[in-house]
Write an enzyme that holds these catalytic residues in place. Structure first.
Site: not given
Ligand SMILES: Nc1ncnc2c1ncn2[C@@H]1O[C@H](COP(=O)(O)OP(=O)(O)OP(=O)(O)O)[C@@H](O)[C@H]1O
Length: 464
Positions: A27, A29, A31, A33-34, A49, A141
């Site tokens: 997925g 977010g 900022y 890509d995971v 991440k 958040d």
């Molecule tokens: N440890 C993990 N295991 C499995 N999936 C994960 C993990 N960490 C994050 N994800 C998935 O990856 C995606 C993006 O992660 P995350 O929300 O941490 O990113 P972000 O850029 O910080 O997000 P946001 O836009 O919500 O602030 C989400 O779908 C989340 O569920």
């Protein structure tokens, strides 16, 4: 290997590819890509991440290092950092989140989440937040999609990209907890869990090879963070380019489209000693009213408000305040709690945007009970300790954990008896609510006419 979006560095950085096989994207977010990946030397499944914003990466790294081994917090296994690639954090892989659980409960579990299960979910979330607050970390958040769930039903707080470590008062500026340049960082042992040999992070850490990331690339003070990797000042714009917001932040974003940037040129967005904290944090539906009114001197109570909204959503399987703009968000809150005034919170007069937004008289607010008719009185009482205007009246997590609700029948089920979504495969279990935006094109629709006038301090909006 499945193609992954947006990212090059994760596939081309030999430090990563020599240690991990990247399986597929999970997925993205705002900022990051995971990716799901397999550690080559022992087959451990992890989440990589890749964070495209250095400030966000440093915040997440600091918080996760501080919290290493704490209960109900996602485990940081190691990280990769260089001055030419985006930082990559290696996290324990968690296949579900509470958003997916809520969606499954709504669709498949007639009667929703059982009270005995609800209590266990709530206790786990409270313990995670207690760990943060005990270390003076504000998450900023909290929302169901940031509460990840293991295949065993364990909840883990994740996504610390907006977290801040508080110091005296009320925020951290110079002394930040970044890794020591000369000391290679090795994760501390988390709580051992010998029953789960395959996924045991304890075991994985013990087997860990020396760090391959370049710790020397991690900056040691926040001034450095104000520069980009070429040493230029970092002043990116808000995502929608807007700088003329009459309230605190983004007036027209979808709920999950957060646009905070601590080093924006806009003073509203800056976080430093003089200007205080930014109010543009979190995701609207879970954002505390003091943030919506532009507070820059808030504290951990904003997380407690979010917790209240999350718990209410677990009870009803619907978001409690699903605002489509910041003003709509405030309007929805005031319909339930009544208008914000000195009686509800004596400190409200000092909120930057308090005198700028007025809602029509609301002598008979709905109250939480009418939004959550199926909740018992002890459930409503517990929610009222979180969802209230005055931040000082919100109960700390430790007090809530001692609430009689958790000691009453039905008692919380053990974690391993929790029902989980049937498909436990990453993002399939994470679903954002499809809010119908078409009815709400503007901030002002849906709650009567708006009269805008100018004043010495800017302008105010009055709704009739
Ligand atoms: N440890 C993990 N295991 C499995 N999936 C994960 C993990 N960490 C994050 N994800 C998935 O990856 C995606 C993006 O992660 P995350 O929300 O941490 O990113 P972000 O850029 O910080 O997000 P946001 O836009 O919500 O602030 C989400 O779908 C989340 O569920």
């Amino acid at each position: 290997m499945e193609a992954c979006s947006r990212s090059w560095s994760i596939h081309t950085n030999p430090a990563i590819t020599q240690r991990y096989q990247i399986l597929h994207g999970i997925g993205s977010g705002a900022y990051s890509d995971v990716y799901k990946a397999k550690r080559l030397f022992d087959g451990l499944i992890v989440a990589l991440k890749e964070i495209h914003d250095q400030q966000s990466a440093i915040r997440e790294l600091q918080a996760l290092q501080t919290l290493n081994g704490a209960p109900n917090i996602v485990q940081l296994i190691e990280y990769f950092w260089s001055d030419h690639d985006d930082p990559v954090l290696v996290l324990e892989f968690l296949p579900m989140d509470l958003n997916g659980l809520i969606a499954e409960a709504k669709k498949e579990w007639n009667g929703g989440i059982r009270v005995s299960e609800m209590k266990r979910w709530m206790i786990q979330v409270l313990k995670g937040v207690e760990a943060c607050h005990g270390c003076s970390i504000m998450h900023r958040d909290l929302k169901p999609s940031n509460l990840l769930v293991s295949a065993d039903g364990e909840v883990k707080l994740a996504d610390f990209g907006q977290a801040i470590i508080l110091q005296e008062p009320p925020y951290a500026s110079e002394e930040v907890n970044v890794p020591d340049q000369d000391q290679p960082w090795i994760p501390k042992d988390p709580d051992p869990n010998p029953e789960d040999a395959n996924l045991s992070l304890n075991q994985s850490n013990l087997q860990q090879e020396p760090m391959t990331a370049r710790e020397e690339d991690i900056p040691t003070n926040q001034d450095h963070l104000k520069k980009d990797m070429n040493g230029n000042d970092k002043c990116p714009k808000m995502l929608n380019g807007s700088t003329d917001s009459p309230t605190s932040c983004n007036l027209s974003y979808p709920a999950d489209d957060f646009s905070w940037n601590p080093y924006s040129e806009d003073d509203e967005e800056r976080e430093d000693d003089e200007s205080g904290l930014t109010s543009c944090v979190g995701t609207r539906w879970y954002r505390a009213p003091e943030l919506l009114y532009g507070s820059r001197s808030y504290s951990q109570e904003i997380d407690l408000w979010s917790l209240g909204c999350i718990f209410a959503e677990l009870f009803s399987l619907e978001p409690l305040f699903a605002g489509n703009s910041d003003i709509d968000q405030l309007n929805r809150i005031s319909r339930v709690l009544g208008n914000l005034n000195q009686e509800a919170w004596p400190g409200c007069l000092s909120l930057p945007d308090y005198g700028k937004i007025f809602f029509s008289e609301n002598p008979n607010p709905l109250g939480l009970k009418s939004c959550l008719p199926n909740c018992s009185s002890s459930e409503i009482q517990l929610l009222e300790r979180l969802i209230c205007y005055d931040p000082s009246k919100r109960a700390p997590t430790m007090e809530l954990l001692k609430d009689k609700y958790f000691a009453e029948e039905p008692l919380p089920v053990p974690v391993n008896e929790l029902r989980l979504p049937s498909t436990v495969n990453g993002q399939e279990n994470s679903s954002m609510y499809n809010y119908d935006w078409k009815d709400y094109d503007s901030d002002f629709e849906g709650f009567g006419g708006a009269e805008v006038s100018t004043s010495d301090s800017g302008f105010c909006i009055r709704f009739s």
